[in-house]
Design a protein around this motif. Structure first.
Motif, short mmCIF file in Angstrom:
data_model
loop_
_atom_site.label_atom_id
_atom_site.label_comp_id
_atom_site.label_asym_id
_atom_site.label_seq_id
_atom_site.Cartn_x
_atom_site.Cartn_y
_atom_site.Cartn_z
N UNK A 1 -0.99 -11.49 7.64
CA UNK A 1 -1.01 -10.25 6.86
C UNK A 1 -1.77 -10.40 5.55
N UNK A 2 -1.56 -11.51 4.86
CA UNK A 2 -2.15 -11.66 3.52
C UNK A 2 -3.67 -11.80 3.56
N UNK A 3 -4.23 -12.07 4.72
CA UNK A 3 -5.67 -12.29 4.82
C UNK A 3 -6.43 -11.07 5.33
N UNK A 4 -5.74 -9.93 5.46
CA UNK A 4 -6.36 -8.75 6.06
C UNK A 4 -6.76 -7.72 5.01
N UNK A 5 -7.88 -7.05 5.26
CA UNK A 5 -8.26 -5.91 4.43
C UNK A 5 -7.34 -4.73 4.70
N UNK A 6 -6.87 -4.63 5.93
CA UNK A 6 -5.92 -3.57 6.31
C UNK A 6 -5.31 -3.92 7.65
N UNK A 7 -4.14 -3.35 7.92
CA UNK A 7 -3.49 -3.48 9.22
C UNK A 7 -3.44 -2.10 9.86
N UNK A 8 -3.94 -2.01 11.09
CA UNK A 8 -3.92 -0.75 11.84
C UNK A 8 -2.84 -0.83 12.91
N UNK A 9 -1.96 0.15 12.93
CA UNK A 9 -0.91 0.24 13.94
C UNK A 9 -1.22 1.41 14.86
N UNK A 10 -1.49 1.08 16.13
CA UNK A 10 -1.75 2.11 17.13
C UNK A 10 -0.40 2.59 17.67
N UNK A 11 0.21 3.50 16.91
CA UNK A 11 1.61 3.85 17.10
C UNK A 11 1.98 4.40 18.46
N UNK B 1 8.87 -3.09 11.22
CA UNK B 1 8.83 -4.49 10.80
C UNK B 1 7.41 -4.91 10.42
N UNK B 2 6.43 -4.53 11.24
CA UNK B 2 5.03 -4.87 10.96
C UNK B 2 4.57 -4.20 9.67
N UNK B 3 4.95 -2.92 9.51
CA UNK B 3 4.59 -2.21 8.27
C UNK B 3 5.13 -2.93 7.05
N UNK B 4 6.42 -3.29 7.09
CA UNK B 4 7.06 -3.92 5.93
C UNK B 4 6.43 -5.28 5.62
N UNK B 5 6.08 -6.05 6.65
CA UNK B 5 5.46 -7.36 6.43
C UNK B 5 4.11 -7.21 5.75
N UNK B 6 3.35 -6.19 6.15
CA UNK B 6 2.03 -5.98 5.55
C UNK B 6 2.14 -5.49 4.11
N UNK B 7 3.00 -4.50 3.88
CA UNK B 7 3.12 -3.95 2.53
C UNK B 7 3.68 -4.97 1.55
N UNK B 8 4.48 -5.90 2.04
CA UNK B 8 5.05 -6.93 1.18
C UNK B 8 3.99 -7.80 0.54
N UNK B 9 2.84 -7.97 1.23
CA UNK B 9 1.74 -8.77 0.67
C UNK B 9 0.58 -7.87 0.24
N UNK B 10 0.89 -6.58 0.00
CA UNK B 10 -0.09 -5.61 -0.52
C UNK B 10 -1.26 -5.37 0.41
N UNK B 11 -1.03 -5.49 1.70
CA UNK B 11 -2.05 -5.13 2.68
C UNK B 11 -1.82 -3.69 3.11
#
Length: 638
Positions: free
Chosen positions: A72-82, A93-103
């Motif tokens: 997560x910390x190495x990404x410019x953004x995380x895309x979730x194909x909901x 869970x994926x959303x929270x993990x990404x936002x925790x490291x400001x992604x």
């Protein structure tokens, strides 16, 4: 890759989480996102699988393991194909993990708080499609086939149908509305029931998706009606199948290029302003005017080409299935995982292009003949298979389980699209496959078949390996039993075939096992039995063959080519053995003293048949040692 490299690449790596990759529309959207990312200087890391994940099952839990490896910390953004991952808790869970490291997190067709939500504007397009039928083609008795009752997409499209009818002053008749569950069978039954009432005959049937619309066309043609002359039929979603159908279906399709452009626009915005507020952004659908509403001329002359295309695809699929079947049949024989792994170069080139890496975890390697490096960390993975520049190797290299670290620098620099797929059988996770993807759109259906076959092969051989281990191992100590000892000795002899060989053999007895059992109980006797087994393994070293022949009897053997044999190994062995036993006695502080009698030989050996004679020599030496031990202990007691 170093941590500094992470910093340099963070701004141009986009992570994508997607399931149901074998779905043509999902596969097409992945490729469109990749193309837009490449044009704008970004790289794509896709973490994908094939299950719907609409509710947890052992299989879907195994599929979901791929989402545990996202850096997560190495990404410019995380895309979730909901709408492809129908597992709300996992998405949260994926959303929270990404936002925790400001992604920043971007969702596609799925609303989630705290994210940039790209919403697909189904409704306005569907209304235009209904108006097109009623106002553009002047149909006065339209019927509507919804999907599942209570499904949001289904009810939304039904409401749009009712609204347009009311706008045009037309009655909404309940008998003209039915639920076809988005699928062939229910849609066929409903359509056949409608056609029974010739006094109330539809002049248009508007369907909530393409699958039901194609079924309706088939039923109409079977009954002798013509589309669109007698009945207009429309669908929605623009699935891949419509290109092979006559008449070509009028439908609606999302603008995938607009989705990709929105994603890149959001990422560029968050790079310029990390505090940019999450919001909703709509992406339109477009009406695809086809022949089923009368907007285009029906071209029956193209049917031969359509049939040829479908037949060709069927032949390719059949050949692929046969290849998969033969691969599974041929590679599930035996119990040696290493023998199976060595055969994968035969099949991988048929299934995928580009460089790839297969990683497995420690748990998968246990109870197989895959050699784990000494001190292998619990949460590390093993690089088991690698194809690099067209060449296949078996590196057996321990690596930290971090997704960017595990991509070779050359692959990361060269490829702008890498794909991670889970390798598992039900909930038992083996590892995953990392695949370099190029500009050509992948055949994910073919990939799904291969991944399932690979998991089946590895799982079957792993289980056979475990059974074989039980067959050749002593259950109490984990050493070889008599059967395993002779088998492993014969194998080592074959490895040194044609060379002069030297053999070391130690016959070992645990001293006073009967006394320990009688005085302290059999559970304490088991402790002593296991202790001597550990001492023997330590003394013989990594290349030793250690066995328990039963009760208190053990054998240790080492085999070398003559020039490689250490001449002082007898002293080395005895020193290690007695040191380990002395340490154990000092540490455990048992009421009894652990001891062992040994008989040792080191000689040349020509063939496997000499083993019994050499073993007798070692036994004789051991019994002499045992007599000396008894004499020493007797004198101590006196």
């Amino acid at each position: 890759m170093s941590n500094r490299a992470h910093t340099n690449t963070k701004s141009n790596i986009i992570g994508v989480c997607v399931s149901q990759l074998q779905n043509k529309e999902n596969a097409s959207l992945m490729h469109t996102i990749y193309q837009s990312a490449r044009e704008n200087g970004y790289r794509i890391m896709v973490f994908g699988c094939f299950d719907k994940m609409d509710f947890p099952t052992p299989h879907s839990n195994g599929e979901a393991s791929i989402f545990e490896n996202i850096p997560m910390k190495d990404l410019a953004a995380l895309i979730l194909m909901g709408q492809t991952i129908l597992h709300k808790e996992l998405l949260l869970k994926l959303r929270d993990q990404a936002l925790e490291v400001n992604t920043p997190v971007i969702t596609v067709d799925y609303e989630m708080e705290g994210c940039f939500n790209i919403c697909l504007d189904y409704l306005s397009c569907f209304k235009r499609l209904v108006r097109h039928v009623i106002e553009g083609h002047h149909r006065h008795n339209p019927f509507f086939m919804a999907g599942f009752k209570g499904n949001s997409f289904s009810e939304e499209r039904l409401d749009a149908f009712r609204e347009v009818l009311q706008e045009n002053g037309m009655p909404v008749k309940p008998e003209h509305i039915a639920y076809g569950d988005f699928w062939n069978g229910p849609a066929r039954r409903i359509c056949e029931k409608w056609l029974e009432n010739t006094e109330d005959f539809p002049d248009a049937i508007i369907c909530a998706n393409d699958t039901m619309a194609l079924t309706v066309i088939n039923v109409l043609e079977e009954r002798g009606y013509h589309v669109p002359q007698d009945v207009i039929v429309t669908g929605f979603d623009g699935i891949d199948l419509i290109q092979y159908c006559i008449p070509r279906l009028t439908t609606g399709r999302v603008d995938q290029k607009k989705i990709a452009e929105q994603i890149i626009s959001i990422i560029q915005e968050t790079e310029a302003d990390p505090e940019a507020a999450p919001r909703f952004m709509p992406v339109p659908f477009h009406i695809i005017n086809g022949e089923s509403c009368g907007c285009k001329k029906i071209h029956f002359q193209t049917s031969n080409q359509h049939i040829l295309d479908v037949y060709t695809r069927m032949q390719i699929k059949q050949a692929h299935i046969e290849r998969i079947f033969h691969m599974m049949t041929e590679m599930t024989e035996g119990h040696s995982m290493m023998n199976i792994i060595k055969r994968f170069p035969e099949c991988i080139p048929d299934m995928m292009t580009g460089d790839c890496r297969v990683f497995v975890n420690r748990e998968f390697c246990m109870h197989t003949d895959i050699p784990l490096p000494k001190g292998f960390e619990e949460d590390h993975v093993l690089l088991l298979i690698e194809r690099k520049d067209g060449h296949m190797t078996i590196p057996l290299q321990e690596m930290e389980n971090h997704s960017i670290d595990m991509i070779p620098d050359k692959m990361l620099e060269r490829s702008r699209y890498v794909l991670y797929l889970p390798l598992h059988w039900q909930e038992e996770v083996y590892g995953y496959l990392l695949l370099e993807c190029g500009d050509q759109e992948l055949d994910y259906e073919r990939m799904k078949d291969f991944m399932m076959a690979m998991a089946q092969i590895l799982g079957t051989v792993k289980n056979q390996s475990k059974l074989y281990e039980m067959y050749i191992r002593d259950a109490l100590t984990g050493l070889y039993n008599r059967r395993g000892f002779y088998g492993e000795f014969a194998r080592r002899m074959r490895e040194l075939e044609g060379q002069e060989r030297r053999i070391f053999m130690a016959s070992v007895d645990l001293d006073h096992l009967k006394m320990i059992n009688d005085t302290y109980g059999h559970s304490e006797g088991d402790v002593a039995i296991r202790a001597i087994a550990d001492a023997l393994s330590e003394a013989a070293g990594e290349k030793g063959i250690c066995a328990r022949f039963g009760g208190d009897e053990y054998v240790a053997l080492c085999l070398w080519s003559a020039e490689a044999a250490p001449e002082d190994f007898v002293k080395i062995f005895e020193k290690r053995l007695h040191f380990w036993i002395d340490q154990w006695n000092a540490t455990e502080q048992k009421a009894y003293e652990l001891g062992a009698s040994t008989g040792i030989i080191m000689e040349s050996i020509q063939n496997v048949n000499e083993i019994d004679e050499l073993m007798k020599k070692a036994d004789d030496n051991m019994y002499d040692c045992k007599v000396r031990h008894h004499s020493i202990r007797a004198s101590r007691r006196e």
